[in-house]
Motif scaffolding. Structure first.
Motif, PDB file in Angstrom:
ATOM      1  N   LYS A 124      27.939 -58.946  34.799  1.00 42.37           N
ATOM      2  CA  LYS A 124      26.667 -58.258  34.962  1.00 42.37           C
ATOM      3  C   LYS A 124      25.927 -58.261  33.620  1.00 42.37           C
ATOM      4  N   PRO A 125      24.588 -58.361  33.636  1.00 42.61           N
ATOM      5  CA  PRO A 125      23.845 -58.327  32.373  1.00 42.61           C
ATOM      6  C   PRO A 125      23.758 -56.903  31.858  1.00 42.61           C
ATOM      7  N   SER A 126      24.910 -56.352  31.507  1.00 47.12           N
ATOM      8  CA  SER A 126      24.941 -54.966  31.065  1.00 47.12           C
ATOM      9  C   SER A 126      25.134 -54.860  29.558  1.00 47.12           C
ATOM     10  N   ASN A 127      25.324 -55.969  28.902  1.00 44.80           N
ATOM     11  CA  ASN A 127      25.511 -55.980  27.467  1.00 44.80           C
ATOM     12  C   ASN A 127      24.137 -56.011  26.794  1.00 44.80           C
ATOM     13  N   VAL A 128      23.568 -54.850  26.568  1.00 42.47           N
ATOM     14  CA  VAL A 128      22.231 -54.750  25.986  1.00 42.47           C
ATOM     15  C   VAL A 128      22.333 -55.032  24.500  1.00 42.47           C
ATOM     16  N   SER A 129      21.677 -56.104  24.064  1.00 36.33           N
ATOM     17  CA  SER A 129      21.731 -56.471  22.656  1.00 36.33           C
ATOM     18  C   SER A 129      20.525 -55.959  21.884  1.00 36.33           C
ATOM     19  N   ARG A 130      19.488 -55.544  22.612  1.00 35.64           N
ATOM     20  CA  ARG A 130      18.292 -55.033  21.944  1.00 35.64           C
ATOM     21  C   ARG A 130      17.527 -54.162  22.930  1.00 35.64           C
ATOM     22  N   LYS A 131      16.887 -53.125  22.419  1.00 35.76           N
ATOM     23  CA  LYS A 131      16.094 -52.248  23.276  1.00 35.76           C
ATOM     24  C   LYS A 131      14.826 -51.836  22.539  1.00 35.76           C
ATOM     25  N   TRP A 132      13.707 -51.870  23.244  1.00 31.40           N
ATOM     26  CA  TRP A 132      12.423 -51.415  22.725  1.00 31.40           C
ATOM     27  C   TRP A 132      12.007 -50.208  23.562  1.00 31.40           C
ATOM     28  N   ASN A 133      11.378 -49.227  22.955  1.00 31.21           N
ATOM     29  CA  ASN A 133      11.015 -47.987  23.653  1.00 31.21           C
ATOM     30  C   ASN A 133       9.878 -48.154  24.643  1.00 31.21           C
ATOM     31  N   GLY A 134       9.111 -49.214  24.511  1.00 28.39           N
ATOM     32  CA  GLY A 134       8.005 -49.471  25.426  1.00 28.39           C
ATOM     33  C   GLY A 134       7.620 -50.930  25.389  1.00 28.39           C
ATOM     34  N   PHE A 135       6.828 -51.343  26.383  1.00 27.76           N
ATOM     35  CA  PHE A 135       6.427 -52.743  26.436  1.00 27.76           C
ATOM     36  C   PHE A 135       5.545 -53.124  25.254  1.00 27.76           C
ATOM     37  N   ASN A 136       4.661 -52.232  24.837  1.00 29.68           N
ATOM     38  CA  ASN A 136       3.807 -52.513  23.685  1.00 29.68           C
ATOM     39  C   ASN A 136       4.657 -52.810  22.448  1.00 29.68           C
ATOM     40  N   GLU A 137       5.656 -51.976  22.220  1.00 28.66           N
ATOM     41  CA  GLU A 137       6.560 -52.182  21.078  1.00 28.66           C
ATOM     42  C   GLU A 137       7.257 -53.538  21.186  1.00 28.66           C
ATOM     43  N   PHE A 138       7.710 -53.878  22.387  1.00 29.78           N
ATOM     44  CA  PHE A 138       8.344 -55.182  22.614  1.00 29.78           C
ATOM     45  C   PHE A 138       7.378 -56.325  22.288  1.00 29.78           C
ATOM     46  N   ALA A 139       6.159 -56.273  22.844  1.00 26.61           N
ATOM     47  CA  ALA A 139       5.203 -57.369  22.676  1.00 26.61           C
ATOM     48  C   ALA A 139       4.791 -57.542  21.211  1.00 26.61           C
ATOM     49  N   VAL A 140       4.581 -56.444  20.508  1.00 24.71           N
ATOM     50  CA  VAL A 140       4.236 -56.514  19.081  1.00 24.71           C
ATOM     51  C   VAL A 140       5.370 -57.189  18.318  1.00 24.71           C
ATOM     52  N   ASP A 141       6.599 -56.835  18.647  1.00 30.16           N
ATOM     53  CA  ASP A 141       7.756 -57.437  17.998  1.00 30.16           C
ATOM     54  C   ASP A 141       7.903 -58.910  18.397  1.00 30.16           C
ATOM     55  N   PHE A 142       7.756 -59.193  19.687  1.00 29.77           N
ATOM     56  CA  PHE A 142       7.917 -60.567  20.199  1.00 29.77           C
ATOM     57  C   PHE A 142       6.938 -61.516  19.500  1.00 29.77           C
ATOM     58  N   PHE A 143       5.681 -61.120  19.373  1.00 23.84           N
ATOM     59  CA  PHE A 143       4.668 -61.976  18.766  1.00 23.84           C
ATOM     60  C   PHE A 143       4.592 -61.817  17.251  1.00 23.84           C
ATOM     61  N   GLU A 144       5.489 -61.021  16.689  1.00 26.39           N
ATOM     62  CA  GLU A 144       5.589 -60.826  15.227  1.00 26.39           C
ATOM     63  C   GLU A 144       4.274 -60.366  14.615  1.00 26.39           C
ATOM     64  N   ILE A 145       3.714 -59.329  15.216  1.00 25.70           N
ATOM     65  CA  ILE A 145       2.456 -58.767  14.731  1.00 25.70           C
ATOM     66  C   ILE A 145       2.777 -57.619  13.778  1.00 25.70           C
ATOM     67  N   ASP A 146       2.205 -57.657  12.595  1.00 28.62           N
ATOM     68  CA  ASP A 146       2.455 -56.600  11.588  1.00 28.62           C
ATOM     69  C   ASP A 146       1.910 -55.281  12.028  1.00 28.62           C
TER      70      ASP A 146
END
Length: 146
Positions: A124-146
């Motif tokens: 099962k994909p239960s091994n969480v290797s990373r977590k972001w508190n919200g989608f905005n936080e994820f997207a900013v991190d994904f696109f490497e926006i300062d």
């Protein structure tokens, strides 16, 4: 309503990936998933598009609305939920290539990067290797926006 960071919108606009007008068909696609259309996840996908996927550096995630409307995503998502025992509310928005995938949790608004175990056919994909508190936080991190 959740808000998408202005820096993220500006970044997407600079690449012609941001649309001020929502697509009615995309709104309906998100409703089919039972998502809150006021969430930052929904807001992003109602306004941002770069074809079927967003790719940055060596990573990719789905334009979930495009996939719902143009592929058999809903059937595949249903199958994955049963095969891997995913919780009912978790929404996968990337492929399982590389042994992991991004999942959105609409209850908490968080995004998870989960890895499959060594035996991918039964783990099962239960091994969480990373977590972001919200989608905005994820997207900013994904696109490497300062």
């Amino acid at each position: 309503m959740q808000m998408i960071d202005k820096k993220l919108i500006d970044f997407l606009r600079s690449r012609n990936w941001w649309y001020d007008e929502e697509s009615i068909s995309y709104r309906q696609a998100l409703k089919r998933l039972g998502l809150n259309l006021e969430s930052d996840f929904a807001f992003f996908f109602l306004h941002a598009e770069d074809g079927p996927d967003f790719s940055w550096r060596s990573d990719t995630f789905y334009q979930i609305c495009w996939h719902i409307l143009n592929t058999d995503y809903l059937q595949l998502h249903s199958n994955l939920k049963s095969v891997f025992g995913l919780p009912d509310g978790l929404i996968q928005f990337s492929s399982l290539e590389g042994g992991g995938a991004y999942f959105y949790d609409p209850k908490s608004g968080s995004v998870l990067l989960a890895q499959l175990g060594a035996n991918q056919s039964t783990s099962k994909p239960s091994n969480v290797s990373r977590k972001w508190n919200g989608f905005n936080e994820f997207a900013v991190d994904f696109f490497e926006i300062d």
